[in-house]
Design a protein around this motif. Sequence first.
Motif, PDB file in Angstrom:
ATOM      1  N   ALA A  23       1.002  -1.207   0.116  1.00 43.34           N
ATOM      2  CA  ALA A  23       0.148   0.010   0.106  1.00 43.34           C
ATOM      3  C   ALA A  23       0.843   1.439   0.198  1.00 43.34           C
ATOM      4  O   ALA A  23       1.826   1.380   1.003  1.00 43.34           O
ATOM      5  N   THR A  24       0.436   2.148  -0.939  1.00 44.61           N
ATOM      6  CA  THR A  24       1.181   3.438  -0.944  1.00 44.61           C
ATOM      7  C   THR A  24       0.042   4.385  -0.917  1.00 44.61           C
ATOM      8  O   THR A  24      -0.950   4.368  -0.964  1.00 44.61           O
ATOM      9  N   VAL A  25       0.650   5.729  -0.747  1.00 47.10           N
ATOM     10  CA  VAL A  25      -0.436   6.786  -0.687  1.00 47.10           C
ATOM     11  C   VAL A  25      -0.471   7.749  -1.900  1.00 47.10           C
ATOM     12  O   VAL A  25       0.698   8.093  -2.219  1.00 47.10           O
ATOM     13  N   ARG A  30      -5.645   8.655  -0.713  1.00 48.10           N
ATOM     14  CA  ARG A  30      -6.210   7.573  -0.800  1.00 48.10           C
ATOM     15  C   ARG A  30      -5.254   6.439  -0.959  1.00 48.10           C
ATOM     16  O   ARG A  30      -3.948   6.745  -1.544  1.00 48.10           O
ATOM     17  N   PRO A  31      -5.319   5.270  -0.245  1.00 47.31           N
ATOM     18  CA  PRO A  31      -4.284   4.106  -0.489  1.00 47.31           C
ATOM     19  C   PRO A  31      -4.263   3.610  -1.827  1.00 47.31           C
ATOM     20  O   PRO A  31      -5.294   3.654  -2.562  1.00 47.31           O
TER      21      PRO A  31
END
Length: 135
Positions: A23-25, A30-31
């Motif tokens: 998971a990145t931003v 939002r993910p």
Amino acid sequence: MAVGLSDELKKYLDDARAFATVATVMPDGRPHLTVVWIKRDGDDLLFSTTVDRQQGRNIARDPRVTVLINPPENPYVYAEVRGDATVTPDSDGELLNELSVKYTGQDYATFNPASVNDGERVVVRVTPVRVTGRF
């Protein structure tokens, strides 16, 4: 402050073809989730991406990531590794080929001939700051 991975998680990462969800931003907060091939180096996690993919762009802007390892054969066991990512060039594709052989039995160019059109390849190193779960 970096934290360590459990011995059980290290063994799983070393011995299994463990797929991980990273998971990145996104720019709007939002993910963004991506399934990756992964390996460990000590307590750090390594995976490959390109600078022009969404996860590569997200990490360049905000290095906070979460990696979820959840073995499909044992869905009640998981590890969530929160950490900070650093990016280094992988122009020769060394990590990518190592992972491709582990996961597919082939070098990456054979497994994915369209990869000749990939952007600049990088190694993402995730240094854990928190590890939770049942691993």
